[in-house]
Design a protein around this motif. Structure first.
Motif, PDB file in Angstrom:
ATOM      1  N   GLY A  87       0.811  -1.215   0.000  1.00  0.00           N
ATOM      2  CA  GLY A  87       0.000   0.000   0.000  1.00  0.00           C
ATOM      3  C   GLY A  87       0.842   1.262   0.000  1.00  0.00           C
ATOM      4  O   GLY A  87       0.376   2.325  -0.401  1.00  0.00           O
ATOM      5  N   PHE A  88       2.072   1.125   0.456  1.00  0.00           N
ATOM      6  CA  PHE A  88       3.000   2.268   0.383  1.00  0.00           C
ATOM      7  C   PHE A  88       4.048   2.022  -0.693  1.00  0.00           C
ATOM      8  O   PHE A  88       4.191   2.794  -1.631  1.00  0.00           O
ATOM      9  CB  PHE A  88       3.682   2.506   1.737  1.00  0.00           C
ATOM     10  CG  PHE A  88       4.754   3.567   1.682  1.00  0.00           C
ATOM     11  CD1 PHE A  88       4.412   4.910   1.582  1.00  0.00           C
ATOM     12  CD2 PHE A  88       6.108   3.223   1.709  1.00  0.00           C
ATOM     13  CE1 PHE A  88       5.402   5.896   1.506  1.00  0.00           C
ATOM     14  CE2 PHE A  88       7.097   4.198   1.628  1.00  0.00           C
ATOM     15  CZ  PHE A  88       6.740   5.541   1.524  1.00  0.00           C
ATOM     16  N   ALA A  89       4.751   0.922  -0.558  1.00  0.00           N
ATOM     17  CA  ALA A  89       5.871   0.660  -1.470  1.00  0.00           C
ATOM     18  C   ALA A  89       5.474  -0.215  -2.656  1.00  0.00           C
ATOM     19  O   ALA A  89       6.137  -0.204  -3.690  1.00  0.00           O
ATOM     20  CB  ALA A  89       7.013   0.004  -0.705  1.00  0.00           C
ATOM     21  N   PHE A  90       4.423  -0.988  -2.474  1.00  0.00           N
ATOM     22  CA  PHE A  90       3.954  -1.838  -3.577  1.00  0.00           C
ATOM     23  C   PHE A  90       2.463  -2.088  -3.404  1.00  0.00           C
ATOM     24  O   PHE A  90       1.877  -1.683  -2.394  1.00  0.00           O
ATOM     25  CB  PHE A  90       4.735  -3.159  -3.634  1.00  0.00           C
ATOM     26  CG  PHE A  90       4.550  -4.042  -2.428  1.00  0.00           C
ATOM     27  CD1 PHE A  90       3.704  -5.139  -2.473  1.00  0.00           C
ATOM     28  CD2 PHE A  90       5.231  -3.782  -1.247  1.00  0.00           C
ATOM     29  CE1 PHE A  90       3.531  -5.952  -1.360  1.00  0.00           C
ATOM     30  CE2 PHE A  90       5.064  -4.595  -0.126  1.00  0.00           C
ATOM     31  CZ  PHE A  90       4.217  -5.679  -0.183  1.00  0.00           C
ATOM     32  N   GLY A  91       1.861  -2.755  -4.373  1.00  0.00           N
ATOM     33  CA  GLY A  91       0.423  -2.983  -4.347  1.00  0.00           C
ATOM     34  C   GLY A  91      -0.232  -2.093  -5.388  1.00  0.00           C
ATOM     35  O   GLY A  91       0.428  -1.648  -6.323  1.00  0.00           O
ATOM     36  N   GLN A  92      -1.505  -1.844  -5.221  1.00  0.00           N
ATOM     37  CA  GLN A  92      -2.227  -1.067  -6.238  1.00  0.00           C
ATOM     38  C   GLN A  92      -1.644   0.328  -6.419  1.00  0.00           C
ATOM     39  O   GLN A  92      -1.593   0.858  -7.508  1.00  0.00           O
ATOM     40  CB  GLN A  92      -3.711  -0.980  -5.870  1.00  0.00           C
ATOM     41  CG  GLN A  92      -4.430  -2.318  -6.088  1.00  0.00           C
ATOM     42  CD  GLN A  92      -5.923  -2.177  -5.946  1.00  0.00           C
ATOM     43  OE1 GLN A  92      -6.399  -1.667  -4.943  1.00  0.00           O
ATOM     44  NE2 GLN A  92      -6.673  -2.637  -6.936  1.00  0.00           N
ATOM     45  N   GLU A  93      -1.214   0.915  -5.313  1.00  0.00           N
ATOM     46  CA  GLU A  93      -0.564   2.218  -5.410  1.00  0.00           C
ATOM     47  C   GLU A  93       0.827   2.120  -4.800  1.00  0.00           C
ATOM     48  O   GLU A  93       1.021   1.487  -3.776  1.00  0.00           O
ATOM     49  CB  GLU A  93      -1.365   3.269  -4.648  1.00  0.00           C
ATOM     50  CG  GLU A  93      -2.711   3.524  -5.276  1.00  0.00           C
ATOM     51  CD  GLU A  93      -3.305   4.861  -4.826  1.00  0.00           C
ATOM     52  OE1 GLU A  93      -2.534   5.737  -4.393  1.00  0.00           O
ATOM     53  OE2 GLU A  93      -4.529   4.999  -4.912  1.00  0.00           O
ATOM     54  N   LEU A 129      14.158  -6.025  -3.998  1.00  0.00           N
ATOM     55  CA  LEU A 129      13.201  -5.087  -3.387  1.00  0.00           C
ATOM     56  C   LEU A 129      12.922  -3.934  -4.343  1.00  0.00           C
ATOM     57  O   LEU A 129      11.773  -3.543  -4.583  1.00  0.00           O
ATOM     58  CB  LEU A 129      13.818  -4.553  -2.090  1.00  0.00           C
ATOM     59  CG  LEU A 129      13.114  -3.436  -1.329  1.00  0.00           C
ATOM     60  CD1 LEU A 129      11.984  -4.016  -0.494  1.00  0.00           C
ATOM     61  CD2 LEU A 129      14.091  -2.683  -0.424  1.00  0.00           C
ATOM     62  N   THR A 130      13.994  -3.382  -4.899  1.00  0.00           N
ATOM     63  CA  THR A 130      13.894  -2.262  -5.835  1.00  0.00           C
ATOM     64  C   THR A 130      13.038  -2.634  -7.044  1.00  0.00           C
ATOM     65  O   THR A 130      12.151  -1.888  -7.457  1.00  0.00           O
ATOM     66  CB  THR A 130      15.307  -1.866  -6.316  1.00  0.00           C
ATOM     67  OG1 THR A 130      16.073  -1.452  -5.186  1.00  0.00           O
ATOM     68  CG2 THR A 130      15.261  -0.740  -7.321  1.00  0.00           C
ATOM     69  N   GLU A 131      13.293  -3.814  -7.578  1.00  0.00           N
ATOM     70  CA  GLU A 131      12.579  -4.273  -8.762  1.00  0.00           C
ATOM     71  C   GLU A 131      11.107  -4.537  -8.443  1.00  0.00           C
ATOM     72  O   GLU A 131      10.222  -4.114  -9.170  1.00  0.00           O
ATOM     73  CB  GLU A 131      13.253  -5.551  -9.274  1.00  0.00           C
ATOM     74  CG  GLU A 131      12.837  -5.955 -10.667  1.00  0.00           C
ATOM     75  CD  GLU A 131      13.534  -7.230 -11.123  1.00  0.00           C
ATOM     76  OE1 GLU A 131      12.894  -8.038 -11.814  1.00  0.00           O
ATOM     77  OE2 GLU A 131      14.729  -7.424 -10.770  1.00  0.00           O
ATOM     78  N   TYR A 132      10.885  -5.230  -7.326  1.00  0.00           N
ATOM     79  CA  TYR A 132       9.511  -5.597  -6.952  1.00  0.00           C
ATOM     80  C   TYR A 132       8.648  -4.354  -6.766  1.00  0.00           C
ATOM     81  O   TYR A 132       7.464  -4.355  -7.109  1.00  0.00           O
ATOM     82  CB  TYR A 132       9.539  -6.419  -5.662  1.00  0.00           C
ATOM     83  CG  TYR A 132       8.223  -7.075  -5.342  1.00  0.00           C
ATOM     84  CD1 TYR A 132       7.941  -8.362  -5.779  1.00  0.00           C
ATOM     85  CD2 TYR A 132       7.250  -6.402  -4.606  1.00  0.00           C
ATOM     86  CE1 TYR A 132       6.727  -8.962  -5.493  1.00  0.00           C
ATOM     87  CE2 TYR A 132       6.030  -6.989  -4.321  1.00  0.00           C
ATOM     88  CZ  TYR A 132       5.772  -8.279  -4.766  1.00  0.00           C
ATOM     89  OH  TYR A 132       4.563  -8.867  -4.482  1.00  0.00           O
ATOM     90  N   CYS A 133       9.240  -3.312  -6.206  1.00  0.00           N
ATOM     91  CA  CYS A 133       8.483  -2.087  -5.905  1.00  0.00           C
ATOM     92  C   CYS A 133       8.546  -1.070  -7.045  1.00  0.00           C
ATOM     93  O   CYS A 133       8.083   0.060  -6.879  1.00  0.00           O
ATOM     94  CB  CYS A 133       8.987  -1.482  -4.606  1.00  0.00           C
ATOM     95  SG  CYS A 133       8.730  -2.559  -3.183  1.00  0.00           S
ATOM     96  N   ASN A 134       9.127  -1.475  -8.172  1.00  0.00           N
ATOM     97  CA  ASN A 134       9.190  -0.603  -9.345  1.00  0.00           C
ATOM     98  C   ASN A 134       9.948   0.698  -9.132  1.00  0.00           C
ATOM     99  O   ASN A 134       9.597   1.731  -9.702  1.00  0.00           O
ATOM    100  CB  ASN A 134       7.780  -0.285  -9.864  1.00  0.00           C
ATOM    101  CG  ASN A 134       7.247  -1.414 -10.725  1.00  0.00           C
ATOM    102  OD1 ASN A 134       7.954  -1.912 -11.599  1.00  0.00           O
ATOM    103  ND2 ASN A 134       6.025  -1.830 -10.453  1.00  0.00           N
ATOM    104  N   LEU A 135      10.952   0.666  -8.298  1.00  0.00           N
ATOM    105  CA  LEU A 135      11.885   1.772  -8.224  1.00  0.00           C
ATOM    106  C   LEU A 135      12.977   1.504  -9.264  1.00  0.00           C
ATOM    107  O   LEU A 135      13.038   0.427  -9.859  1.00  0.00           O
ATOM    108  CB  LEU A 135      12.527   1.877  -6.840  1.00  0.00           C
ATOM    109  CG  LEU A 135      11.679   2.435  -5.693  1.00  0.00           C
ATOM    110  CD1 LEU A 135      10.608   1.468  -5.266  1.00  0.00           C
ATOM    111  CD2 LEU A 135      12.563   2.784  -4.502  1.00  0.00           C
TER     112      LEU A 135
END
Lengths: 174, 174
Positions: A87-93, A129-135
């Motif tokens: 909800g903060f770092a990943f998910g729909q937003e 982590l970076t990749e999963y969260c699209n950073l």
């Protein structure tokens, strides 16, 4: 200039050579904020909201730490687990998609053991982590022999650490 | 039978499926001691002497944890950093050379992403620790889809976790 937040993890910073020099060197710049996790959270109770706000205010996120058993010090792992929430770092937003991450790593021993394969394994969790969260992963600066086993080793480590800090700033600003 | 110590790390064990079932299942055996780090050390202040003694009393060391961001929960990392010290776990004398380590890992998501290369990276820090300290690596048991996203998923995860526990005991006693 875009803001950089350095997430510094080192349980004994006063005894440190590399992490002390690198964090102090980068902290001189107005657009860099150094957050020393061990000092902020001696009982590992991360203030998630404050940490998330620090990320939101920055463009670049630097993970600054010494290698502990092929991984990060525990306080940095706790910070990651608490701050990079659904909800903060990943998910729909995700609030972090425009951020770049960097790894700034010091290793006490010689580079002999640390071939590309080993380094890939060591860097994997934060890169994952970076990749999963699209950073965006901005790269790493890694220095070896950062130790004070002898006075000569400590002196060399200091020089390498200053070069490390300059290289890191160059990478961030490239 | 040789003694096994299970080092269990799970910050929310009551909400857990896999780690709860696996640790309770193995804890039924007289020769198994489960040490739940989150319960023992809520402030991350590891009692190093007690933990080192627990290792000395055992033949097998099982690292039991859920995957958190491609790595261990922070409490397990802190335990490793504090307990595997120079002079105890490595250096001129090591007290652990006759011990065997095992990784017992649950993963919430499906196995799709976790090919051999990724798994090697995930297991690397504990395998590296084992190698560096001259212990013997006894192998790992890894289960996927251990989550309660739906009632059906939770039911399946329970079954898989029991099978996981049996497989782990088989591995330890092989």
């Amino acid at each position: 200039m875009p803001k950089t937040v350095m997430i510094l993890a080192h349980p004994k910073i006063e005894e440190s050579i590399g992490n002390k020099i690198i964090s102090e060197f980068t902290n001189k710049y107005d657009n860099v904020e150094v957050r020393h996790l061990d000092k902020l959270y001696p009982n590992f109770k991360i203030d998630v909201k404050t940490e998330q706000e620090a990320l939101l205010n920055a463009k670049n996120i630097v993970f600054q730490y010494p290698l502990y058993w092929y991984s990060t010090p525990a306080i940095l792992k706790e910070w990651i687990d608490q701050v990079f929430q659904y909800g903060f770092a990943f998910g729909q937003e995700s609030a972090l998609n425009d951020k770049k991450t960097f790894i700034s790593l010091t290793i006490g021993s010689a580079p002999d053991y640390y071939n590309d394969d080993v380094m890939e394994k060591i860097l994997f969790p934060i890169k994952g982590l970076t990749e999963y969260c699209n950073l965006t992963y901005g790269g790493e600066v890694v220095s070896f022999n950062i130790n004070n086993y002898t006075p000569e080793a400590a002196e060399k480590a200091k020089q390498v650490s200053v070069e490390h800090a300059k290289k890191l700033l160059g990478l961030i600003n490239s």
